[in-house]
Scaffold this motif. Structure first.
Motif, PDB file in Angstrom:
ATOM      1  N   THR A  68     -17.595 -12.115 -23.333  1.00 19.02           N
ATOM      2  CA  THR A  68     -19.113 -12.496 -23.016  1.00 19.02           C
ATOM      3  C   THR A  68     -19.215 -13.763 -24.022  1.00 19.02           C
ATOM      4  OG1 THR A  68     -20.064 -11.097 -24.668  1.00 19.02           O
ATOM      5  CG2 THR A  68     -19.467 -10.128 -22.499  1.00 19.02           C
ATOM      6  N   ALA A 131     -25.024 -13.760 -18.127  1.00 19.22           N
ATOM      7  CA  ALA A 131     -23.930 -14.370 -18.756  1.00 19.22           C
ATOM      8  C   ALA A 131     -24.449 -15.275 -20.092  1.00 19.22           C
ATOM      9  CB  ALA A 131     -23.183 -15.314 -17.817  1.00 19.22           C
ATOM     10  N   GLY A 134     -25.303 -13.235 -23.063  1.00 25.20           N
ATOM     11  CA  GLY A 134     -24.560 -12.664 -23.864  1.00 25.20           C
ATOM     12  C   GLY A 134     -24.027 -10.979 -23.329  1.00 25.20           C
ATOM     13  N   LYS A 135     -25.078 -10.568 -22.350  1.00 22.82           N
ATOM     14  CA  LYS A 135     -25.072  -9.317 -21.888  1.00 22.82           C
ATOM     15  C   LYS A 135     -23.866  -8.875 -20.820  1.00 22.82           C
ATOM     16  CE  LYS A 135     -30.065  -8.503 -23.328  1.00 22.82           C
ATOM     17  NZ  LYS A 135     -31.344  -8.144 -22.675  1.00 22.82           N
ATOM     18  N   PRO A 137     -20.301 -10.601 -18.391  1.00 22.70           N
ATOM     19  CA  PRO A 137     -19.128 -11.747 -18.415  1.00 22.70           C
ATOM     20  C   PRO A 137     -19.627 -12.878 -18.418  1.00 22.70           C
ATOM     21  CG  PRO A 137     -18.773  -9.855 -17.001  1.00 22.70           C
ATOM     22  CD  PRO A 137     -19.977  -9.700 -17.175  1.00 22.70           C
ATOM     23  N   LEU A 138     -18.968 -13.859 -19.564  1.00 18.91           N
ATOM     24  CA  LEU A 138     -19.443 -15.280 -19.440  1.00 18.91           C
ATOM     25  C   LEU A 138     -18.701 -16.148 -18.372  1.00 18.91           C
ATOM     26  CD1 LEU A 138     -20.311 -17.671 -20.834  1.00 18.91           C
ATOM     27  CD2 LEU A 138     -18.492 -17.798 -22.366  1.00 18.91           C
TER      28      LEU A 138
END
Length: 316
Positions: A68, A131, A134-135, A137-138
């Protein structure tokens, strides 16, 4: 039996791999329409994941999906990977992230923000919100505004030269080989995630901090990326920087790590207790038969308790 290659089996074919990297970034779509943005985000994501794997030795598995925005300290150039859980107390590993990778992550986040303004209310908008906060998957693979999947190992291995398909762990071997002659042993084993007693690495007995080690590695990794042929996509009509948007809270990371450690240990204890219970249940009938043969009508197993029915004869 292990299903991966062990030891120092180093595949060649770096030329073919470098050619693939260059071919994929030769025609970067520069528009800001939704189709151009999706194409550019997909291409930047693919290129970024390959850059991360090349420079960190991330193992080729679906743990790409665990990365993330909070996995990267873009100011210090430190990443936290989860590509292999070595033990309950060591499920992650810190790595050095070159400046060019950090800059590309910033551009990716800014492009995702712009893309979200063009697809409000869609599934893509929901994935982007997760994304960039930050919570979630990036790294995403976007097929359309309603069809999105998290970037995984299949996407990483897609279109690789045929010569490398047989060696999915090729990038880790290449990095290891390069660091042998270009970095100290301590930095080499630290970047590859071997955090035991080998030169201390970045364990509790390390003579160097993670921050200092990552800083020393950055110019070495930049040189290595160049030698492989990886270059940042770079091209973007957006001139913003996302570094201030989110940073790693190291204290929070430590607390999360402690919670995960305790949860994992408790899980292992429960699993071990269940295995012991299963083994005991299978043994009980045999134990009862043994007692009956040796001391008839004397001992009785009640559940997991051994009851004395009659006092055995001393001459028995």
């Amino acid at each position: 039996r292990p299903k991966h290659y062990l030891g120092s089996r180093v595949p060649h074919f770096q030329v073919a791999y470098g050619k693939l990297l260059r071919e994929n970034i030769d025609n970067v779509p520069l528009g800001i329409g939704i189709d151009e943005l999706i194409a550019r985000v997909n291409l930047r994501t693919w290129n970024l994941v390959h850059g991360i794997v090349i420079s960190t030795g991330h193992r080729p598995n679906n743990n790409f999906r665990k990365l993330t925005l909070k996995s990267f300290d873009l100011t210090e150039g430190i990443g936290i990977l989860s590509d292999k859980a070595a033990s309950p107390s060591w499920q992650h590993r810190p790595v050095s992230i070159p400046e060019s990778i950090c800059a590309e992550i910033c551009i990716l986040v800014d492009e995702l923000k712009l893309l979200s303004t063009k697809c409000a209310g869609t599934e893509l908008d929901k994935h982007i919100a997760m994304a960039i906060s930050g919570k979630g998957p990036l790294f995403l693979k976007i097929h359309s505004v309603q069809a999105i999947e998290v970037f995984g190992n299949d996407q990483y291995l897609q279109n690789l030269p045929a010569e490398l398909i047989e060696y999915p762990n090729f990038a880790r071997h290449w990095l290891n080989q390069f660091l042998i002659g270009n970095a100290s042993e301590m930095l080499r084993v630290g970047q590859l995630g071997w955090h035991g007693a080998r030169e201390g690495a970045w364990s509790n007995i390390s003579p160097i901090s993670v921050r200092e080690g990552c800083k020393k590695l950055q110019p070495i990794l930049t040189k290595y990326l160049k030698s492989i042929g990886w270059i940042p996509l770079g091209h973007s009509p957006i001139n913003k920087v996302c570094i201030e948007d989110i940073t790693i809270d190291w204290i929070d990371c430590e607390r999360k790590h402690e919670r995960q450690y305790r949860a994992k240990v408790n899980e292992l204890k429960r699993a071990d207790a269940a295995r012991q219970m299963q083994a005991a249940k299978r043994m009980l009938p045999n134990l009862q038969s043994l007692f009956n043969d040796k001391w008839p009508n004397t001992f009785k197993i009640d559940g997991f308790r051994l009851d004395l029915c009659n006092i055995p004869n001393e001459n028995s």
